[in-house]
Each structure stands twice: as C-alpha cells, then as structure tokens.
Design an enzyme around this catalytic site. Structure first.
Site, mmCIF file in Angstrom:
data_model
loop_
_atom_site.group_PDB
_atom_site.id
_atom_site.type_symbol
_atom_site.label_atom_id
_atom_site.label_comp_id
_atom_site.label_asym_id
_atom_site.label_seq_id
_atom_site.Cartn_x
_atom_site.Cartn_y
_atom_site.Cartn_z
ATOM 1 N N LEU A 20 -70.226 33.526 2.021
ATOM 2 C CA LEU A 20 -69.728 32.512 2.945
ATOM 3 C C LEU A 20 -68.807 33.103 3.998
ATOM 4 O O LEU A 20 -68.736 32.607 5.118
ATOM 5 C CB LEU A 20 -68.977 31.408 2.177
ATOM 6 C CG LEU A 20 -69.818 30.618 1.162
ATOM 7 C CD1 LEU A 20 -68.937 29.644 0.396
ATOM 8 C CD2 LEU A 20 -70.937 29.863 1.878
ATOM 9 N N MET A 25 -57.570 38.397 1.675
ATOM 10 C CA MET A 25 -57.451 39.096 0.397
ATOM 11 C C MET A 25 -58.731 39.088 -0.420
ATOM 12 O O MET A 25 -58.784 39.719 -1.478
ATOM 13 C CB MET A 25 -56.335 38.453 -0.436
ATOM 14 C CG MET A 25 -56.579 37.006 -0.800
ATOM 15 S SD MET A 25 -55.231 36.345 -1.786
ATOM 16 C CE MET A 25 -55.779 34.644 -1.949
ATOM 17 N N LYS A 43 -64.328 33.196 -5.071
ATOM 18 C CA LYS A 43 -63.469 34.089 -4.291
ATOM 19 C C LYS A 43 -63.246 35.351 -5.115
ATOM 20 O O LYS A 43 -62.682 35.297 -6.200
ATOM 21 C CB LYS A 43 -62.141 33.411 -3.979
ATOM 22 C CG LYS A 43 -61.165 34.302 -3.237
ATOM 23 C CD LYS A 43 -59.959 33.538 -2.726
ATOM 24 C CE LYS A 43 -60.330 32.721 -1.505
ATOM 25 N NZ LYS A 43 -59.147 32.160 -0.831
ATOM 26 N N GLU A 92 -64.123 24.588 -6.177
ATOM 27 C CA GLU A 92 -65.042 23.548 -5.720
ATOM 28 C C GLU A 92 -65.739 24.009 -4.440
ATOM 29 O O GLU A 92 -65.107 24.546 -3.531
ATOM 30 C CB GLU A 92 -64.241 22.272 -5.460
ATOM 31 C CG GLU A 92 -65.036 21.138 -4.865
ATOM 32 C CD GLU A 92 -64.163 19.959 -4.494
ATOM 33 O OE1 GLU A 92 -64.724 18.927 -4.086
ATOM 34 O OE2 GLU A 92 -62.923 20.069 -4.606
ATOM 35 N N VAL A 94 -67.360 23.048 -1.069
ATOM 36 C CA VAL A 94 -67.435 21.959 -0.086
ATOM 37 C C VAL A 94 -68.396 22.397 1.005
ATOM 38 O O VAL A 94 -68.169 23.420 1.675
ATOM 39 C CB VAL A 94 -66.041 21.647 0.505
ATOM 40 C CG1 VAL A 94 -66.146 20.487 1.491
ATOM 41 C CG2 VAL A 94 -65.053 21.319 -0.604
ATOM 42 N N ASP A 137 -49.378 29.181 4.101
ATOM 43 C CA ASP A 137 -50.340 29.755 5.055
ATOM 44 C C ASP A 137 -51.335 28.687 5.499
ATOM 45 O O ASP A 137 -52.535 28.916 5.530
ATOM 46 C CB ASP A 137 -51.067 30.940 4.410
ATOM 47 C CG ASP A 137 -51.809 31.795 5.447
ATOM 48 O OD1 ASP A 137 -51.454 31.721 6.636
ATOM 49 O OD2 ASP A 137 -52.744 32.506 5.068
ATOM 50 N N LYS A 139 -53.516 26.722 7.885
ATOM 51 C CA LYS A 139 -54.153 27.020 9.159
ATOM 52 C C LYS A 139 -55.538 26.398 9.124
ATOM 53 O O LYS A 139 -56.062 26.053 8.044
ATOM 54 C CB LYS A 139 -54.228 28.529 9.381
ATOM 55 C CG LYS A 139 -54.918 29.294 8.249
ATOM 56 C CD LYS A 139 -54.783 30.798 8.437
ATOM 57 C CE LYS A 139 -55.413 31.560 7.259
ATOM 58 N NZ LYS A 139 -55.221 33.013 7.402
ATOM 59 N N PRO A 140 -56.169 26.217 10.283
ATOM 60 C CA PRO A 140 -57.493 25.576 10.299
ATOM 61 C C PRO A 140 -58.534 26.328 9.470
ATOM 62 O O PRO A 140 -59.483 25.719 8.974
ATOM 63 C CB PRO A 140 -57.864 25.580 11.786
ATOM 64 C CG PRO A 140 -56.563 25.641 12.499
ATOM 65 C CD PRO A 140 -55.666 26.475 11.632
ATOM 66 N N ASP A 155 -56.801 27.203 -0.963
ATOM 67 C CA ASP A 155 -55.792 28.267 -1.117
ATOM 68 C C ASP A 155 -54.393 27.732 -1.341
ATOM 69 O O ASP A 155 -53.423 28.403 -1.016
ATOM 70 C CB ASP A 155 -55.794 29.210 0.088
ATOM 71 C CG ASP A 155 -56.929 30.217 -0.015
ATOM 72 O OD1 ASP A 155 -57.678 30.142 -0.999
ATOM 73 O OD2 ASP A 155 -57.065 31.049 0.883
#
Length: 636
Positions: A20, A25, A43, A92, A94, A137, A139-140, A155
């Site tokens: 993806l 990190m 992740k 999850e 999405v 952190d 952010k968009p 996150d």
C-alpha cells in the site's frame, strides 16, 4: 528487510496481497488474515529500527496502547508480533485514499466538507485524549477516507515511537509541516499540540497548501515557532469569517490561546457550519498585511514625471507667446510640483481613512486578524489581569475612531493575574489551610486520603506543593487526612507475647500488654486481646494484650489423707513442688496416704517452692505368745 512479494505469508497467518505504501518507520501492505478470513493493513517495521532493542520495545508498548482505542473514527489495531527479525502490526484495513490524496485531488475543498472531515478527526482525537493518548504526528497522511467520506485516523500512539520527516532529538518527533511550535522547540507535548496539527490539516483542506513550508525541516520548524499564518481566505475567498477564525485560533503559537480541548474546537466548527448552511456566515475580508493589490504610490521622484507631463503643454504655449527661457520653465514646474505635493500630503489625500474595529474581549490572535483586515498594524502589550489569559482587555485608539490606514493599534492582552507563592499548609486543619490558600487568590479543590502520620481532618499535602509558585486563580489540590487506613486485625490469643507483638506490628498496629496472674496458663502466653481479632481496624490503633503471669504466692492445697498420687497432682497444679517421706502405719487403710504436710494446707508459698509430705507405709503389728504361768508351789 526486503519488500514483501504478493503471496508471502507473515508469521504463518497474514498473506501479502499488495503493497500500500510506506511511512517514516514501516512499509504497509494489504494482507489477508487466513485465520479470521478478513483483509488487514499490515505494517512491517523497517530493518534499521528492528535492530534497535529500545525502539522495538517502544514500538511494542505503543502498539499495545493503540490497541485499546476502539472508536468509529480510529483505525483498529488487531495484532502485534515478531517475524524474521522485525516487528509488525496488523490493523483494520480501510479501503480508500488518505486525506492527503483527497487534498491533492480535490483541494480546495468546499468549507462544509472540510468541516465534516475535520470534526471526524477531532472526535477520534477527543476519544484518545480522554484515555491519555496523544497522537503527536497528526497529518493528512495518517487519515484514511472511505467512499462515504468517513474519516479514520491511524497510528494513534504509534507516532510517539516513530521517526518522521523530523530528526528525533529528545522529544521532538513529528512531521515538520504539521508540528506544533512547542514540539519544534522540544517542549512538553499536550493534547493542544494535536489540535494545532488538526488546524494545519484543515487549513490545507481549505486552501490546498500548508501554511508553512521551506527547504528543510529546520526551516519549517522555525516558521512554525515565529511566523503568523497567512489567513486562508487570502488563498480561497470562499472561506467565511467564522471558519477562518476557528482555523487561526487553532494555529495560535501559545497553546493557552488555542481551543481548550477537542470539544471546544468541534463546537466552533459546527457553529461555523450552521452559519454557512443557513447563509449567515460573513465573508472573511482580505487581510491588508497580505493583500496582493499594490499600495498607493508615495509622492516623490517616482511621481514627478507624471505631473510634468500634465503641465508640459500649457508651458509650451506660454513659452511661444512670451519667450520665456527653458531654465525658468523648469524652475516654475518644480515649484508647482512641490507646492501641489506638499498640499496633498498635508491634506492627507493619499492616505486612506479607516474605522478602528472593536477587539476588546476577543483573543489576541483573532484581534490581530480583525485589525489587519481593517488595514491597521498591531502592537501587543501583555498585562496582568483577572481576565482570561490571551484576551484583549483594552485598545488604543478606541473602537469607532477614524484613523489613517496603517496606523498602529495598541492592544493590551491579559497574561492572567500573575503568580503567587503557595503557602505551606501541611499539618493545618482543613479550614485554616483553605483560608490561607484563598487569601492568596487560589481556588481550592479538596480531596481525602488516609494517613498514618497526620491526624484526621488535618492537611497531609498540597499539589503543587507549598513554597512553589502558581498563577493566581488556579486550583490548588488540597489533601486532607481521613485517618489511617483500615487493616485486618489478626487473632493472637494462645501465642507467646513476643510472637503476638511481631504479628500485630507487622500489620500496622501498636501493642501494649498487661499481666494477669493465673495458674491456668503458662507464663508469657497471650490469654486475651482487646479489641478481639478477626475484624478490621484503622492502622496505628493500639491493641492491648493480656499475658499470663505466674502468681507471686500460691495456696498450699489440703492433701492430708489423700492417696499420694492425688496429693502430688494437687501440689503441682498449685504451682508447687514436693518432697516425699514415709512413716510406718499399722492401719492398713492409711497405707499410701498422706499423713502430714509442711507447710500446712492453706498456707501461702512461693510458686515452685517444695511441700514436704509424709506418706503412710503399712507395717503389720508383731504377735507375742505368752507361756502359761509356771506353778512354783511345792507340795510337801
């Protein structure tokens, strides 16, 4: 670690479908959970972090923390584990783009849509903040938007351990473009730091650009700390005033001037949304400080050629008719230009007049925006005041005054009532302590806590502690003793006094003893306790133990006439010893019975002293045969 190919099975469970993307990190993959039959986002930690034991431990702790956040706008964390020398997190999945991708495709977003997305992010943030988790952190890139425009934040909690565009130094972790000023300076991070980051996300949704950018992360961070943002309406005229005010308040440099919490930010956005939908939202006027219209020219050398052109033709006619020389013409023109310029400057023709707006009672950041919109400059003076910190309490010139554009308006901004030293009230009664604290201007919030060293109703401590300084009007937490806590009271009867004392003192009780003379218990044995054991009692309570003690004197029992075995038992039971001697008796009934005792029965004797008993010993009497009398008479 290499990039995982499709079909790779991680930890015997997660089968990679496709990659993806990647973050600061880890790489993120779409994978199939073969155990539960569902898609997950996997992740996988970068190898350079997987070799750092401390980092991996922080990664594990933060993943566990994030797993506890179950909310409709938070990406759920399902599982965590280690595989082939690295760590992974199963989350999850999405199906949708990140908010960053939405902005890149659609920005500037319609104000109502931007508000709706921001409110969803704020609800997720509010849920996390109430559970002690700060994102750090936001952010968009960390917000995923599905096909129904439902936003989910990812996150949460993990960002604390991650490495982003900023280099980690102390507690400075995050992406520079979305970093709060306090994070950029390495200061403590609070929930309001997340609100600042959401403010930047909202700014970017409304304008398609971030408020602060630069060639390096350090340059951007310095701008976050020192520069004011250009109001979003400068780039998007569709942004109405109430929405712009909410954005700029969220971007206040001082955390105390931002929204108090996510609820307050949500309320401001929902109010702006209601005004927009109802058609009542006033437009945000372009800010003079950032307007793209060129300023009115100042009369001087740049203006002189224009005026010369205007008078050139009449002068030429006069010269033809009257024969004036060129030097005189130039001198006349110069004098005319100077006179006109001076008159115009004195009359203020080239200076626009503006009306000073009312900013008293507003926050300083909002006041500055309002004054800039009116074409005025701002000077801020901080003063002590009982008014809330960050709010304007006076302005000069006053509201409604007509002044030249560019005039400096001085606003006095409350920095709170100032600080005072907290008095030391430890050990005082709660009433005396409250009075001392309120006399210094502090609010008091009272708590009760048990204490084994402070009397019930007296102060055990304050928070902050006495002697430290605190802003006047702030709350001092006052802790008052409710006495010692209860503890289980052991049963110690039947034990030796030393054993009983050790048991009770270990349980938190004090011990006192009293002796009782008794012949029924061995000396040194606890024969009673007060209060009785088996219940609960406040620690520090005193327990009284009754301890058996041998009597000072005992009564010699009456043993005369008793069989010797019974007599000796009675003597020993009385706490005495005995000596035995025999005497012959001719009465068979007295055989083995005590004939006499010394001391006599009923006498007082020291415990352990001897009683001498004389025991009968039967001896049969000796029988004597008497011969018949001899006849001594002689017969003649």
């Amino acid at each position: 670690m290499r990039e995982l190919a499709a079909g790779t099975v991680v930890h015997g469970r997660y089968e990679i479908v496709t990659r993806l993307g990647s973050g600061g990190m880890a790489d993120v993959y779409c994978a199939e959970d073969n155990q539960l039959g569902r898609r997950v986002a996997l992740k996988v930690l970068y190898a350079r972090f997987a070799e750092d034991d401390e980092f991996v431990e922080r990664f594990r702790r933060e993943a566990s923390s994030a797993a506890g956040l179950q909310h409709q706008h938070v990406v759920s964390v399902y599982d965590r584990g280690e595989w082939e020398g690295t760590s992974y997190i199963a989350m999850e999945f999405v199906d949708g783009p990140t908010l960053k991708q939405v902005i890149q495709a659609d920005a500037p977003l319609e104000p109502v849509r931007a508000i709706d997305l921001a409110v969803q992010v704020l609800r997720a943030t509010r849920f996390a903040h109430r559970r002690g988790v700060i994102h750090r952190d936001l952010k968009p890139h960390n917000v995923i938007v599905d096909a129904d425009d439902r936003a989910k934040v990812t996150d949460f909690g993990i960002a604390r351990a991650g490495a982003s565009d900023m280099t980690q130094t102390g507690s400075i972790i995050g992406t520079a473009q979305y970093l709060s000023p306090e994070q950029a300076q390495g200061h403590a991070v609070t929930p309001r730091s997340d609100l600042y980051s959401i403010g930047i996300c909202l700014y970017e949704m409304l304008t398609g650009r971030i408020p602060f950018d630069g060639e390096s992360a350090v340059t951007i961070a310095l701008k976050q700390v020192n520069e004011a943002p250009v109001p979003p309406s400068h780039f998007n005229a569709a942004v109405p005033a109430p929405l712009e005010d909410a954005v700029l308040r969220a971007l206040a440099k001082d955390p105390a001037e931002r929204f108090a919490d996510a609820d307050a930010f949500i309320l401001a956005l929902e109010d702006a949304r209601a005004q927009i939908v109802a058609g009542h939202a006033p437009p945000a006027q372009p800010t003079a400080a950032f307007t793209s219209v060129a300023p009115a020219p100042v009369l001087g050398t740049a203006m002189a050629p224009v005026l010369v052109e205007e008078v050139r033709e009449p002068v030429a006619v006069e010269r033809a008719g009257g024969g004036l020389g060129r030097p005189w013409i130039l001198l006349i023109v110069a004098l005319v230009v100077a006179a006109i310029a001076g008159a115009l400057l004195l009359a203020g023709v080239f200076t626009k007049k503006v009306t000073v707006p009312q900013v008293i009672g507003t926050q300083s950041s909002a006041a500055a925006v309002v004054l800039h919109r009116a074409g005025l400059e701002v000077r801020i003076d901080s003063v002590n005041s009982t008014r809330p910190k960050g709010f304007v309490i006076s302005q000069t010139p006053r509201f409604g005054a007509k002044v030249k554009e560019g005039t400096v308006v001085s606003i006095s901004v409350s920095q709170g009532p100032g600080d005072a030293q907290i008095p030391v009230v430890d050990g005082l009664t709660r009433r005396a302590a409250r009075k001392k604290l309120t006399d210094r201007g502090f609010e008091v919030r009272e708590h009760r806590e048990s204490s084994t060293t402070t009397l019930d109703g007296h102060v055990t401590r304050t928070l902050p502690s006495g002697g430290s300084t605190l802003q006047i009007g702030k709350v001092v937490e006052l802790y008052v003793s409710s006495g010692p806590p209860d503890a289980d009271l052991p049963v110690v009867t039947g034990r030796t006094v030393d054993e009983a004392r050790t048991t009770l003192e270990s349980a938190g009780f004090r011990v006192t003893t009293i002796d009782k003379q008794t012949r029924d218990q061995d000396p040194g044995i606890v024969i009673a306790q007060d209060p009785a054991g088996g219940g609960k009692l406040p620690k520090g309570s005193t327990i009284t133990l009754t301890v058996a003690r041998a009597p000072d004197k005992v009564v010699v029992p009456d043993v005369v006439g008793k069989l010797v075995e019974n007599a000796t038992k009675d003597i020993e039971k009385a706490g005495l010893t005995y000596n035995q001697q025999s005497v012959d008796v001719t009465d068979p009934a007295q055989d083995g019975r005590v004939q006499s005792a010394r001391p006599d029965s009923g006498a007082q004797a020291k415990p352990g002293s001897p009683v001498t008993i004389t025991v009968g010993h039967y001896v049969a009497p000796t029988t004597t045969t008497t011969p018949p009398p001899t006849d001594t008479t002689t017969t003649p």
